[in-house]
Design an enzyme around this catalytic site. Structure first.
Site, PDB file in Angstrom:
ATOM      1  CE  LYS A  83      -4.468  -1.569   1.112  1.00 63.75           C
ATOM      2  NZ  LYS A  83      -4.319  -2.923   1.691  1.00 63.75           N
ATOM      3  CD  GLU A 110     -10.143   4.401   1.542  1.00 58.40           C
ATOM      4  OE1 GLU A 110      -9.940   5.612   1.347  1.00 58.40           O
ATOM      5  OE2 GLU A 110      -9.537   3.515   0.912  1.00 58.40           O
ATOM      6  CB  SER A 119      -0.316  -8.227  -1.292  1.00 61.24           C
ATOM      7  OG  SER A 119      -1.131  -9.056  -0.479  1.00 61.24           O
TER       8      SER A 119
HETATM    9  C1  LIG Z   1      -5.246  -3.957   1.486  1.00 54.60           C
HETATM   10  C2  LIG Z   1      -4.572  -5.221   1.189  1.00 54.60           C
HETATM   11  C3  LIG Z   1      -5.002  -6.064   0.147  1.00 54.60           C
HETATM   12  C4  LIG Z   1      -6.238  -5.806  -0.661  1.00 54.60           C
HETATM   13  O1  LIG Z   1      -6.233  -4.635  -1.408  1.00 54.60           O
HETATM   14  P1  LIG Z   1      -5.977  -4.620  -2.964  1.00 54.60           P
HETATM   15  O2  LIG Z   1      -6.250  -3.214  -3.328  1.00 54.60           O
HETATM   16  O3  LIG Z   1      -6.916  -5.586  -3.594  1.00 54.60           O
HETATM   17  O4  LIG Z   1      -4.568  -4.994  -3.190  1.00 54.60           O
HETATM   18  C5  LIG Z   1      -4.271  -7.195  -0.135  1.00 54.60           C
HETATM   19  N1  LIG Z   1      -3.180  -7.529   0.583  1.00 54.60           N
HETATM   20  C6  LIG Z   1      -2.748  -6.761   1.612  1.00 54.60           C
HETATM   21  C7  LIG Z   1      -1.548  -7.183   2.367  1.00 54.60           C
HETATM   22  C8  LIG Z   1      -3.416  -5.584   1.941  1.00 54.60           C
HETATM   23  O5  LIG Z   1      -2.988  -4.838   2.968  1.00 54.60           O
END
Ligand SMILES: *Cc1c(COP(=O)(O)O)cnc(C)c1O
Length: 401
Positions: free
Chosen positions: A95, A117, A384
């Site tokens: 993020k 948000e 992610s």
């Molecule tokens: C917020 C988040 C997501 C989901 O958000 P996307 O916009 O779909 O990427 C996925 N993985 C992690 C670690 C997150 O913090």
């Protein structure tokens, strides 16, 4: 549409085929136009790109490794599994790529106040972080239920000087937090920029958020060429709003032999109100600025959603994913809470990596299919985020604590 044309979208009005657009109150049209123009100008401004690249490297820790998960690969006995390690970035998830890019734009627009948000708190933490770094006032809207579930992230934001405002409306989670942030923005847009946390909302947000995350796919493409001498056969990412997935996928869209799979949250299974898989029983509609695939009942009321991972627990998907699904370029499937938790444990114990519960959905799909693919195949899963924020939940389910 051919794959290069797909890659060139959206059009000037923010449409990806039938999806996307600008469904906002009149007062926001001029500020969004101004934002679009500023974004277009910084895109080709080398000073901006240098500042962004320098901070991504020295402040955030890019580039992130492309890691060969050797023990997991051997155990499953099929395709070679690589993990793109976004979990190793500053603040623990992808993020910050977007939060950093947008705060630099806000600065150029002369804004002094940032709002955001947050669901699980990861986007709130990333936003609070870049606001501290640039001395911006920061207000984060968060559902009261999420504040309770993610108390650690609330404290992180507050420690960096952000104000976290609890939202008591409706289901008291992400959707209501977005509504409150929009309401704030309409009243304060003069001095305030709204950093949206996923590839969602009105144009130009889905495009801008995607572009700030494209660094994930650009690096992965370069790295896999160095390690394997060719492009991968399969890319896998979890999909909440869809920012980490589109960041990985987009730079590969034109490579027609690369298959891509997005994994939504299947919750307790595909039963109304017990999941957040928009392509399973969802419909076309408009929510919070954009036309896309979403979960609603026959009257058009947005349905309740459920997922063990707060970051995937949202009723709408980013419009570019709706388009890519419609074109058949990307496939979408889901993993249930149970499958995600099992994948969390498997990755922890075979590789020594605790993934976020969101990420665990992508890992679950990789685990499900790897064994049925030939050993010569190469798969990249977007890791992610890291699972520190989810340790309590995982311990409850997996250790009975
Ligand atoms: C917020 C988040 C997501 C989901 O958000 P996307 O916009 O779909 O990427 C996925 N993985 C992690 C670690 C997150 O913090």
């Amino acid at each position: 549409m051919n794959t290069e044309e797909m890659q060139a979208l959206p059009d000037s009005t923010g449409h990806y085929g039938d999806f996307g657009g600008m469904f906002v109150p009149e007062t926001l049209m001029a500020p969004l136009q101004e934002l679009s123009e500023m974004y277009e100008s910084v895109k080709s401004d080398p000073t901006f790109q240098e500042e962004l690249d320098g901070l991504l490297k020295d402040f955030c820790g890019r580039e992130t490794p492309l890691y060969y998960a050797e023990r997991l690969t051997e155990k499953l006995g099929g395709a070679k599994i690589y993990l793109k390690r976004e979990d190793l970035l500053h603040t623990g998830a992808h993020k910050i790529n977007n939060a950093l890019g947008q705060v630099l734009i806000a600065k150029r627009l002369g804004k002094t106040r940032i709002i955001a948000e947050t669901g699980a708190g990861q986007h709130g933490v990333a936003t609070a972080t870049v606001c501290a770094r640039f001395g911006m006032e920061c207000v984060v809207y968060m559902g009261a239920v999420d504040m309770e579930r993610q108390a650690l992230n609330v404290a992180r934001m507050e420690l960096m000087g952000a104000e976290v405002r609890g939202v008591e409306a409706g289901q008291r989670t992400l959707k209501e937090a977005v509504n409150e942030a929009m309401r704030d923005w309409v009243a304060t847009v003069e001095n305030t920029h709204y950093i949206i946390g996923s590839a969602l909302g009105s144009h130009p947000f889905p495009m801008m958020v995607r572009d700030f995350h494209r660094v994930i796919g650009r690096e992965a493409r370069q790295q896999i060429l160095e390690k394997e001498g060719r492009l991968p056969d399969l890319l896998v990412a979890c999909v909440g709003g869809g920012s980490n997935a589109i960041g990985l996928f987009h730079p590969f869209l034109d490579a027609e032999d690369v298959r891509m799979v997005g994994v939504e949250a299947g919750g307790d299974g595909i039963i109304p109100e017990r999941h957040a898989a928009r392509f399973q029983g969802g419909k076309l509609g408009v929510l919070q600025g954009t036309k896309t695939w979403l979960l609603a009942n026959d009257d058009g009321q947005i349905e309740l959603t459920h997922s063990v991972s707060a970051g995937l627990d949202y009723a709408a998907i980013g419009p570019e994913h709706a388009f890519l699904q419609n074109e058949g370029r990307v496939e979408y499937t889901y993993a249930t809470d149970e499958e995600a938790l099992a994948a969390f444990k498997e990755l922890a114990q075979t590789e020594g990596i605790l993934p976020a519960l969101e990420t665990s959905h992508a890992i679950a799909y990789g685990i499900k299919v790897a064994g049925s693919l030939p050993k010569s195949d190469v798969m990249i899963i977007n890791c992610s985020g890291r699972g520190d924020k989810d340790v309590e939940t995982a311990a409850k389910y997996l250790l009975g604590k």
